[in-house]
Motif scaffolding. Structure first.
Motif, mmCIF file in Angstrom:
data_model
loop_
_atom_site.group_PDB
_atom_site.id
_atom_site.type_symbol
_atom_site.label_atom_id
_atom_site.label_comp_id
_atom_site.label_asym_id
_atom_site.label_seq_id
_atom_site.Cartn_x
_atom_site.Cartn_y
_atom_site.Cartn_z
ATOM 1 N N ARG A 31 1.256 7.319 -0.760
ATOM 2 C CA ARG A 31 2.703 7.110 -0.894
ATOM 3 C C ARG A 31 3.044 5.613 -0.901
ATOM 4 N N LEU A 32 2.346 4.837 -0.060
ATOM 5 C CA LEU A 32 2.549 3.381 -0.060
ATOM 6 C C LEU A 32 2.215 2.784 -1.425
ATOM 7 N N LEU A 33 1.171 3.308 -2.053
ATOM 8 C CA LEU A 33 0.810 2.856 -3.399
ATOM 9 C C LEU A 33 1.861 3.299 -4.420
ATOM 10 N N ASP A 34 2.291 4.548 -4.335
ATOM 11 C CA ASP A 34 3.309 5.067 -5.255
ATOM 12 C C ASP A 34 4.625 4.301 -5.120
ATOM 13 N N ASP A 35 4.964 3.933 -3.882
ATOM 14 C CA ASP A 35 6.226 3.231 -3.609
ATOM 15 C C ASP A 35 6.127 1.731 -3.846
ATOM 16 N N ARG A 36 4.956 1.250 -4.247
ATOM 17 C CA ARG A 36 4.706 -0.159 -4.549
ATOM 18 C C ARG A 36 4.661 -1.049 -3.304
ATOM 19 N N ALA A 37 4.573 -0.436 -2.108
ATOM 20 C CA ALA A 37 4.403 -1.229 -0.890
ATOM 21 C C ALA A 37 3.011 -1.855 -0.880
ATOM 22 N N LEU A 38 2.093 -1.216 -1.609
ATOM 23 C CA LEU A 38 0.749 -1.741 -1.847
ATOM 24 C C LEU A 38 0.442 -1.583 -3.327
ATOM 25 N N VAL A 39 -0.437 -2.400 -3.825
ATOM 26 C CA VAL A 39 -0.884 -2.282 -5.212
ATOM 27 C C VAL A 39 -2.400 -2.398 -5.211
ATOM 28 N N GLY A 45 -14.452 0.171 -9.650
ATOM 29 C CA GLY A 45 -14.799 1.579 -9.483
ATOM 30 C C GLY A 45 -13.678 2.322 -8.789
ATOM 31 N N ALA A 46 -13.870 2.624 -7.521
ATOM 32 C CA ALA A 46 -12.860 3.357 -6.748
ATOM 33 C C ALA A 46 -11.618 2.488 -6.554
ATOM 34 N N LEU A 47 -10.468 3.124 -6.457
ATOM 35 C CA LEU A 47 -9.221 2.402 -6.210
ATOM 36 C C LEU A 47 -9.354 1.601 -4.921
ATOM 37 N N ALA A 48 -8.998 0.332 -4.982
ATOM 38 C CA ALA A 48 -9.085 -0.544 -3.813
ATOM 39 C C ALA A 48 -7.921 -1.528 -3.819
ATOM 40 N N VAL A 49 -7.581 -1.996 -2.633
ATOM 41 C CA VAL A 49 -6.462 -2.913 -2.421
ATOM 42 C C VAL A 49 -7.017 -4.178 -1.766
ATOM 43 N N PRO A 50 -6.572 -5.360 -2.222
ATOM 44 C CA PRO A 50 -7.020 -6.581 -1.551
ATOM 45 C C PRO A 50 -6.640 -6.558 -0.065
ATOM 46 N N GLY A 65 8.619 -5.949 -3.038
ATOM 47 C CA GLY A 65 9.608 -6.530 -3.951
ATOM 48 C C GLY A 65 8.976 -7.460 -4.958
ATOM 49 N N THR A 66 7.973 -8.191 -4.526
ATOM 50 C CA THR A 66 7.286 -9.112 -5.424
ATOM 51 C C THR A 66 6.527 -8.348 -6.504
ATOM 52 N N VAL A 67 5.863 -7.263 -6.125
ATOM 53 C CA VAL A 67 5.135 -6.437 -7.097
ATOM 54 C C VAL A 67 6.122 -5.823 -8.100
ATOM 55 N N ILE A 68 7.288 -5.422 -7.626
ATOM 56 C CA ILE A 68 8.309 -4.862 -8.524
ATOM 57 C C ILE A 68 8.784 -5.923 -9.513
ATOM 58 N N VAL A 69 9.028 -7.147 -9.030
ATOM 59 C CA VAL A 69 9.441 -8.250 -9.919
ATOM 60 C C VAL A 69 8.367 -8.488 -10.980
ATOM 61 N N LEU A 70 7.106 -8.500 -10.570
ATOM 62 C CA LEU A 70 6.014 -8.717 -11.527
ATOM 63 C C LEU A 70 5.934 -7.573 -12.532
ATOM 64 N N ASP A 78 -3.315 -4.768 -12.293
ATOM 65 C CA ASP A 78 -4.416 -5.736 -12.239
ATOM 66 C C ASP A 78 -3.899 -7.158 -12.450
ATOM 67 N N GLU A 79 -2.996 -7.338 -13.407
ATOM 68 C CA GLU A 79 -2.442 -8.669 -13.660
ATOM 69 C C GLU A 79 -1.625 -9.167 -12.477
ATOM 70 N N ALA A 80 -0.870 -8.268 -11.844
ATOM 71 C CA ALA A 80 -0.076 -8.643 -10.670
ATOM 72 C C ALA A 80 -0.998 -9.085 -9.530
#
Length: 115
Positions: A31-39, A45-50, A65-70, A78-80
Protein backbone atom coordinates in the motif's frame (compact mmCIF):
# COMPACT_ATOMS: atom_id res chain seq x y z
CA UNK A 1 21.50 8.52 -17.66
CA UNK A 2 21.57 5.05 -19.12
CA UNK A 3 19.41 2.44 -17.45
CA UNK A 4 22.37 0.61 -15.90
CA UNK A 5 24.13 3.80 -14.74
CA UNK A 6 21.88 4.09 -11.69
CA UNK A 7 23.66 5.29 -8.61
CA UNK A 8 24.85 2.32 -6.59
CA UNK A 9 25.69 4.17 -3.38
CA UNK A 10 22.72 2.79 -1.49
CA UNK A 11 21.56 -0.55 -0.24
CA UNK A 12 18.31 -1.85 -1.68
CA UNK A 13 15.58 -3.44 0.43
CA UNK A 14 13.34 -6.17 -1.02
CA UNK A 15 9.71 -6.47 0.06
CA UNK A 16 10.49 -9.06 2.78
CA UNK A 17 13.25 -6.78 4.09
CA UNK A 18 10.85 -3.81 4.06
CA UNK A 19 8.27 -5.83 6.00
CA UNK A 20 10.93 -6.46 8.65
CA UNK A 21 12.41 -2.93 8.61
CA UNK A 22 9.04 -1.16 8.79
CA UNK A 23 7.47 -3.78 11.07
CA UNK A 24 4.39 -3.86 8.84
CA UNK A 25 2.50 -6.65 7.09
CA UNK A 26 3.24 -7.17 3.39
CA UNK A 27 -0.13 -5.70 2.40
CA UNK A 28 0.67 -2.42 4.17
CA UNK A 29 4.10 -2.25 2.53
CA UNK A 30 2.49 -2.77 -0.89
CA UNK A 31 0.00 0.00 0.00
CA UNK A 32 2.91 2.37 0.75
CA UNK A 33 4.21 1.64 -2.74
CA UNK A 34 0.76 2.08 -4.32
CA UNK A 35 0.27 5.37 -2.43
CA UNK A 36 3.72 6.61 -3.57
CA UNK A 37 4.99 6.90 0.03
CA UNK A 38 7.75 4.62 -1.28
CA UNK A 39 8.99 3.99 -4.79
CA UNK A 40 10.79 0.88 -5.93
CA UNK A 41 12.46 -0.68 -8.92
CA UNK A 42 12.76 -4.13 -10.46
CA UNK A 43 16.06 -3.33 -12.20
CA UNK A 44 17.90 -5.89 -10.04
CA UNK A 45 15.20 -8.58 -10.30
CA UNK A 46 12.80 -8.52 -7.36
CA UNK A 47 11.09 -5.24 -6.50
CA UNK A 48 13.34 -3.28 -4.15
CA UNK A 49 13.43 0.16 -2.55
CA UNK A 50 16.56 2.19 -1.80
CA UNK A 51 17.30 1.91 1.93
CA UNK A 52 17.87 5.69 2.16
CA UNK A 53 14.11 6.15 1.61
CA UNK A 54 13.57 4.76 5.14
CA UNK A 55 14.25 6.97 8.17
CA UNK A 56 13.79 5.79 11.75
CA UNK A 57 11.80 2.74 10.63
CA UNK A 58 9.36 4.76 8.47
CA UNK A 59 9.25 6.01 4.87
CA UNK A 60 10.81 9.46 4.59
CA UNK A 61 7.79 11.76 4.96
CA UNK A 62 8.84 14.21 2.21
CA UNK A 63 9.42 11.43 -0.34
CA UNK A 64 5.78 10.94 -1.40
CA UNK A 65 5.14 14.48 -2.62
CA UNK A 66 8.49 14.62 -4.34
CA UNK A 67 7.85 11.33 -6.17
CA UNK A 68 4.44 12.67 -7.26
CA UNK A 69 6.07 15.88 -8.60
CA UNK A 70 8.60 13.77 -10.53
CA UNK A 71 5.81 11.56 -11.91
CA UNK A 72 3.93 14.68 -13.03
CA UNK A 73 7.15 15.75 -14.79
CA UNK A 74 7.02 12.48 -16.78
CA UNK A 75 9.58 10.48 -14.80
CA UNK A 76 9.23 6.71 -14.56
CA UNK A 77 9.84 5.14 -11.14
CA UNK A 78 13.37 4.15 -12.18
CA UNK A 79 14.09 7.67 -13.45
CA UNK A 80 12.71 9.21 -10.25
CA UNK A 81 14.91 6.93 -8.13
CA UNK A 82 17.96 7.75 -10.26
CA UNK A 83 17.31 11.50 -9.93
CA UNK A 84 16.79 11.25 -6.18
CA UNK A 85 20.04 9.32 -5.68
CA UNK A 86 22.29 11.27 -8.09
CA UNK A 87 24.12 14.49 -7.24
CA UNK A 88 22.09 17.49 -8.44
CA UNK A 89 24.22 20.53 -9.25
CA UNK A 90 21.52 23.09 -8.42
CA UNK A 91 21.04 21.58 -4.94
CA UNK A 92 24.68 20.77 -4.23
CA UNK A 93 23.97 17.20 -3.10
CA UNK A 94 21.79 14.28 -4.17
CA UNK A 95 18.11 15.25 -3.77
CA UNK A 96 17.54 12.39 -1.29
CA UNK A 97 20.27 13.84 0.94
CA UNK A 98 18.58 17.25 0.79
CA UNK A 99 15.19 15.67 1.62
CA UNK A 100 16.70 13.82 4.57
CA UNK A 101 18.16 17.17 5.74
CA UNK A 102 14.70 18.81 5.65
CA UNK A 103 15.15 20.75 2.40
CA UNK A 104 11.86 19.56 0.86
CA UNK A 105 10.82 22.88 -0.73
CA UNK A 106 14.15 23.33 -2.49
CA UNK A 107 14.10 19.77 -3.86
CA UNK A 108 10.52 20.04 -5.12
CA UNK A 109 11.19 23.43 -6.70
CA UNK A 110 14.04 21.88 -8.70
CA UNK A 111 11.94 18.79 -9.53
CA UNK A 112 9.16 21.00 -10.93
CA UNK A 113 11.59 22.58 -13.41
CA UNK A 114 12.33 19.15 -14.92
CA UNK A 115 9.00 18.77 -16.74
Amino acid sequence: MAENDAPAATDWLTLPELVEQLDLPLGRVRRLLDDRALVGSRRHGALAVPAVFIVDGKPLASLRGTVIVLGDAGFSDDEAIDWLLSPEESIGVAPIEALRAGRKSEVRRVAQTLA
